[in-house]
Design a protein around this motif. Structure first.
Motif, mmCIF file in Angstrom:
data_model
loop_
_atom_site.group_PDB
_atom_site.id
_atom_site.type_symbol
_atom_site.label_atom_id
_atom_site.label_comp_id
_atom_site.label_asym_id
_atom_site.label_seq_id
_atom_site.Cartn_x
_atom_site.Cartn_y
_atom_site.Cartn_z
ATOM 1 N N LYS A 223 -1.846 -1.266 7.097
ATOM 2 C CA LYS A 223 -2.433 -2.325 6.272
ATOM 3 C C LYS A 223 -1.791 -3.668 6.602
ATOM 4 C CE LYS A 223 -5.000 0.443 3.808
ATOM 5 N NZ LYS A 223 -6.430 0.422 3.830
ATOM 6 N N HIS B 107 0.803 -1.225 0.000
ATOM 7 C CA HIS B 107 0.000 0.000 0.000
ATOM 8 C C HIS B 107 0.835 1.275 0.000
ATOM 9 C CE1 HIS B 107 -2.725 3.061 1.795
ATOM 10 N NE2 HIS B 107 -3.538 2.532 0.904
ATOM 11 N N CYS B 108 1.832 1.339 0.888
ATOM 12 C CA CYS B 108 2.589 2.591 1.021
ATOM 13 C C CYS B 108 4.049 2.474 0.589
ATOM 14 C CB CYS B 108 2.516 3.101 2.454
ATOM 15 S SG CYS B 108 3.431 2.095 3.640
ATOM 16 N N SER C 92 3.793 1.827 8.955
ATOM 17 C CA SER C 92 3.621 3.126 8.318
ATOM 18 C C SER C 92 2.157 3.441 8.000
ATOM 19 C CB SER C 92 4.451 3.170 7.038
ATOM 20 O OG SER C 92 4.333 4.407 6.405
ATOM 21 N N CYS C 93 1.425 2.466 7.421
ATOM 22 C CA CYS C 93 0.051 2.750 6.993
ATOM 23 C C CYS C 93 -1.014 1.904 7.693
ATOM 24 C CB CYS C 93 -0.078 2.581 5.486
ATOM 25 S SG CYS C 93 0.091 0.871 4.920
#
Length: 100
Positions: free
Chosen positions: A32, A11-12, A29-30
């Motif tokens: 997910k 995702h990131c 970080s995100c």
């Protein structure tokens, strides 16, 4: 000593280590899921079940954590888009040229 980076978040794009791919782990970080189809080297959109492994159990949501026994972290997650029609046309032409 810094841990070895073996992949990136689908995702990131954040760096992930082997410890980040646990069943219940999420990207720092995100947020997910990291152990999901989208982070697997066998994930390929457009294939049956979007997977290169023909014996893999079907997974409905490719972005959620799952128990797939074929999971292998991808160094770079694949883009979630099928091959473009231009790519398909060039591959078809190359295949036809083999049989002329």
């Amino acid at each position: 000593m810094e841990p070895d980076i073996i992949g990136h978040c689908w995702h990131c794009g954040a760096d992930l280590t082997r410890a980040d791919y646990g069943r219940e782990n999420h990207c720092r970080s995100c947020g997910k899921a990291t152990r999901c189809c989208r982070n697997c080297r066998l994930y390929q959109r457009g294939r049956p079940n979007d997977c290169l492994e023909p014996l893999a159990e079907p997974v409905a949501d490719k972005t959620r954590a799952n128990f797939c026994e074929h999971f292998d972290p991808a160094p770079r997650p694949a883009a979630d888009r099928p091959a473009s029609s231009a790519d398909e046309d060039s591959l078809r032409q190359a295949a036809e040229a083999l049989f002329k």
